[in-house]
Enzyme design. Structure first.
Site, PDB file in Angstrom:
ATOM      1  N   ARG A  19      -2.739  60.132  21.648  1.00 24.76           N
ATOM      2  CA  ARG A  19      -1.675  59.455  20.889  1.00 24.76           C
ATOM      3  C   ARG A  19      -2.270  58.431  19.924  1.00 24.76           C
ATOM      4  NH1 ARG A  19       0.313  54.613  19.314  1.00 24.76           N
ATOM      5  NH2 ARG A  19      -0.182  53.762  21.375  1.00 24.76           N
ATOM      6  N   HIS A 218      -4.356  46.809  27.333  1.00 28.14           N
ATOM      7  CA  HIS A 218      -4.757  47.707  26.253  1.00 28.14           C
ATOM      8  C   HIS A 218      -5.581  46.889  25.264  1.00 28.14           C
ATOM      9  CE1 HIS A 218      -4.014  51.109  23.318  1.00 28.14           C
ATOM     10  NE2 HIS A 218      -4.433  50.142  22.513  1.00 28.14           N
ATOM     11  N   CYS A 251      -5.150  50.390  15.471  1.00 27.60           N
ATOM     12  CA  CYS A 251      -3.781  50.118  15.051  1.00 27.60           C
ATOM     13  C   CYS A 251      -3.676  50.201  13.534  1.00 27.60           C
ATOM     14  CB  CYS A 251      -3.319  48.740  15.514  1.00 27.60           C
ATOM     15  SG  CYS A 251      -1.626  48.339  14.987  1.00 27.60           S
TER      16      CYS A 251
END
Length: 312
Positions: A19, A218, A251
């Site tokens: 993902r 995370h 990100c």
């Protein structure tokens, strides 16, 4: 809390390359290739995988084939597959596909939340409520994971204090009453330090610890702190750690935050503390090597550069 000299016996690893990693690649990857990568991860002993996200294919084209990928593993009953869902529509699609673990993301930072999903934190929490209400009506048990982004640092606002995380988490817990919840403190930019991670987990556990709440971490390795931060998170209450094979991804909405913590580096460190993950490291390195060859991927891993005879 765990003594600094007595680490936990086991830690769950959530592999996020399918993902968080795949969506960082602009060039569309063939579905068959993605399935092969996921299978290689499973073959190594990984039991929890964030397999993708049920988002608009216009927003993230790389996730357009998520339904086909989930279907390819419908007979893997021993696996815990999770999927990110941005809203109720995504949650419904994930549940219809057979996913039993939903991941919802909200940023602690207002500015980052606006950049990431173009709405306020409170509006995102309203979205979380619609999903929580949906899960309460489910006949079958479904787990919910809340990823709190920018828990330690925001690319726009700077350092984030634990009290800011506490304020968002408090609202989220009220929304999710009666639902099995795992909360992940996310170092979105990779700027966190081990002592900041320890402080946040300690303070927030003092406020929120309960038998129905599990803690996760995370991290990103942008500043080289990924493994150290994860180890400090484990020592201060985290029972689950996210990582990405070969360090793939980052990100896309946080400038400079390239590079997830490499799963293989983290597993090596955990094994040094005799912490069991259930993963066969040599087999995992085979999977990481395959993922590192994906066209257009940004990877970073220390262990993959070490001669294999020294790892094995």
């Amino acid at each position: 809390m765990n003594s600094p000299f007595h680490p936990p016996k086991t830690v769950d690893i959530v592999e996020v390359a399918p993902r968080d990693g795949f969506q960082s690649i602009h060039e569309l990857l063939p579905t068959a290739g993605k399935i092969q990568c996921v299978q290689a991860l499973i073959d190594s002993g990984i039991t929890r995988i964030e397999i993708g996200s049920f988002v608009s294919s216009k927003a993230i084209p790389q996730m357009a084939d998520i339904g086909n990928i989930v279907a390819a593993f419908s007979d893997h009953t021993g696996m815990r597959f999770s999927a990110l869902v941005p809203n109720l529509k995504g949650a419904d699609r994930a549940l219809a596909s057979g996913i039993k673990e939903l991941v919802f993301v909200v940023s602690v930072s207002e500015t980052h939340n606006q950049s990431n999903v173009r709405q306020s934190v409170d509006s995102s929490l309203d979205g979380l409520k619609t999903i929580a209400d949906r899960l309460r009506s489910e006949k079958h048990s479904v787990r919910l994971r809340l990823d709190l982004a920018t828990c330690f640092d925001c690319p726009y606002e700077g350092e984030i204090q634990w009290q800011q995380v506490d304020a968002v988490l408090g609202k989220a817990r009220n929304i999710c009453k009666g639902i099995e919840l795992e909360v992940a403190l996310c170092d979105t930019t990779g700027r966190a330090t081990p002592y900041q991670v320890a402080n946040h987990f300690t303070r927030l556990r003092e406020r929120h610890d309960s038998p129905s709440l599990k803690w996760a971490f995370h991290g990103h390795d942008t500043f080289g702190m990924g493994v150290a931060n994860a180890l400090f998170a484990v020592q201060h209450g985290a029972t689950t750690l996210d990582a990405s094979a070969a360090g793939l991804g980052g990100c896309p909405f946080a400038p400079g935050a390239t590079g997830n913590t490499a799963t293989e580096d983290l597993i090596y460190a955990l094994q040094g503390g005799h912490i069991q993950t259930g993963v066969n490291l040599p087999l995992f390195l085979v999977a990481a090597d395959a993922i590192a060859t994906l066209p257009g991927g940004q990877t970073a891993s220390h262990l993959r550069s070490v001669p294999r005879e020294r790892v094995n």
